[in-house]
Design an enzyme around this catalytic site. Structure first.
Site, short mmCIF file in Angstrom:
data_model
loop_
_atom_site.label_atom_id
_atom_site.label_comp_id
_atom_site.label_asym_id
_atom_site.label_seq_id
_atom_site.Cartn_x
_atom_site.Cartn_y
_atom_site.Cartn_z
N GLU A 160 -4.68 2.38 -4.43
CA GLU A 160 -3.23 2.47 -4.27
C GLU A 160 -2.65 1.19 -3.68
OE1 GLU A 160 -4.99 4.18 -0.43
OE2 GLU A 160 -5.52 3.97 -2.54
N ASP A 207 0.85 -1.19 0.00
CA ASP A 207 0.00 0.00 0.00
C ASP A 207 0.89 1.25 0.00
OD1 ASP A 207 -2.95 0.96 0.49
OD2 ASP A 207 -1.68 2.19 1.79
N ILE A 208 0.55 2.23 -0.85
CA ILE A 208 1.29 3.51 -0.88
C ILE A 208 0.81 4.34 0.30
CG2 ILE A 208 1.75 5.62 -2.19
CD1 ILE A 208 1.26 4.04 -4.73
#
Length: 490
Positions: free
Chosen positions: A412, A369-370
């Protein structure tokens, strides 16, 4: 079922559908035209109704103008026949044929249509009695032995003392009826106990209906106006055109069936093999690639130039369809923004790896995950957010092996499947990926981008939801422990 019967049956079914649609369209057109025809008749009927109401209104306006004239009032009081005649003749027209001034005893003082005829006793006339009794009369009655539309009104001096009557009449004759239907395709009839009149020479009305008139009862019994079509030729022509088209379609269908029958008998043998290939493809016994191979083999066996050309064309077409199918399959599996595998394809890969693991293989998954990606979108806009997603995807792809499976899971969030990799090896790859992204300088985003990663390794009896849930739990632990880190399952 023989190929001949199949082709004949399928062709007839399709032709039947086409002809049925054609018949439906013609019927719809007929219904539309019939509705337009009925609407036109309705509009014309309303026009005639309006013209009739205008005739009645004109009678009342003429009477009211004369009543409001002080000279007319003076003429009635003084019994001045000449003055009343001169006034009333000015208002005689196609909308008022007769104008009579009558005293309170029912004696005609003056006639607008006849200068020297006056003194007649009209006290027995129904319209005179009604006007003297009820102040006004609007209806049909006899005037000088002619049935007329009459408006009669009591005249008062200074609006109080009755001094006489005025009656304005319109003779009901052929000219009146013709003026009502002028410029239309309608006809109008007048019927009473004494006479029947028609605007045109047709014997009867078609689709007749009564004209709505608000008239008072009179001495003329059964008086009514009826309107209807003068002729049904237009409607008849419309029905005839529909019938002719249906007959033409039927004849054309029969001739086509015979022509198809003899054509199939003559040429079917040359096309049987190719037709069978297409039928096998239609019935899912062959896929598009097998169709190309079979068609190519068939073309080599046939000596007829036409069959060879058809086979070659079908082969080329099947090749293009197969290529297009492969391209579409590829597009349906790729995320358009990052060019990574999409979620649907990742789920297929995960199912495949689980089946392989049941036979002794193993693998690990990374949920990625960003960090704070929503902040990037909110502060810099979605265009910068897309840029960060694209570049991050490229950096992650550079950090994995050729056998690894990397895809966008959603938003994301990314998923990495690592075949033949245990937890320790997965953590090494995850750390390399995290470091590579963190130290990368983005072209259109000045801040540092970091990743949080959760690692889970296959366990016996795992389901897709089970292993993904453990990876997701590890990811959330990485988020809760400060982000920009790698966590693995307990």
């Amino acid at each position: 079922m023989k190929l001949y019967h199949k082709i004949l049956f399928l062709t007839l079914v399709q032709l039947g559908a086409i002809f049925s649609f054609g018949i439906y369209q013609i019927q719809s057109l007929y219904v539309t035209q019939k509705a337009a025809f009925d609407q036109k008749n309705l509009i014309q009927s309303e026009m005639i109704q309006k013209r009739f109401e205008e005739k009645l209104d004109q009678l009342q306006k003429t009477a009211q103008i004369l009543i409001n004239s002080q000279e007319v009032v003076t003429g009635i009081i003084s019994n001045d026949t000449d003055m009343l005649y001169n006034w009333s003749k000015l208002f005689l027209s196609s909308s008022a044929h007769k104008i009579h001034f009558i005293d309170l005893d029912g004696t005609i003082i003056s006639r607008g249509e006849s200068e020297f005829r006056f003194g007649d006793d009209a006290s027995k006339r129904f319209y005179v009695q009604q006007a003297l009794k009820n102040d006004t009369f609007l209806g049909i009655d006899t005037v000088d032995d002619k049935e007329c539309l009459i408006f009669a009104k009591r005249i008062r001096q200074y609006g109080e003392r009755p001094i006489g009557l005025i009656s304005v009449a319109l003779i009901i004759d052929d000219d009146l009826l013709s003026s009502l239907v002028q410029g239309t395709t309608m006809n109008i009839a007048y019927h009473s106990e004494n006479q029947t009149l028609l605007a045109t020479n047709h014997e009867a009305l078609i689709n007749a209906s009564s004209l709505h008139v608000m008239l008072q009862a009179s001495s003329v019994k059964e008086a009514s106006f009826t309107i209807g079509l003068a002729s049904d030729a237009e409607l008849h022509a419309l029905k005839e055109a529909r019938t002719n088209f249906f007959v033409s379609i039927g004849i054309a269908l029969i001739l086509f069936v015979f022509a198809l029958h003899f054509t199939l008998l003559r040429h079917l043998r040359e096309y049987r093999s190719i037709s069978q290939v297409l039928i096998d493809f239609y019935e899912d016994r062959l896929d598009i690639k097998e169709v190309g191979t079979t068609i190519k083999h068939t073309a080599q066996e046939r000596s007829t130039p036409e069959v060879k050309k058809i086979a070659e064309a079908l082969f080329n077409m099947s090749q293009k369809v197969a290529e297009t199918q492969d391209a579409l399959e590829h597009l349906s599996s790729i995320d358009q923004l990052t060019s990574l595998w999409n979620r649907r394809k990742l789920e297929e890969f995960l199912d495949q790896k689980l089946k392989e693991s049941e036979r002794g293989s193993f693998f690990s998954v990374l949920m990625i995950d960003i960090d704070r990606f929503k902040t990037i979108n909110d502060t810099c806009g979605h265009e910068i957010g897309d840029h960060v997603l694209e570049v991050t995807a490229q950096l992650m792809r550079q950090s994995v092996r050729a056998s690894d499976i990397l895809g966008r899971w959603g938003g994301e969030e990314f998923l990495l499947i690592l075949p033949q990799t245990d937890t320790q090896g997965a953590c090494v790859i995850a750390e390399q990926m995290r470091t590579k992204v963190k130290h990368h300088t983005f072209d259109h985003y000045a801040n540092t981008v970091t990743l949080s990663l959760g690692v889970a390794t296959y366990r016996s009896g795992d389901t897709p939801n089970a292993i993904l849930k453990r990876a997701d739990t590890a990811l959330y632990r990485a988020k809760n422990n400060g982000r920009d880190r790698v966590e693995h399952e307990d």
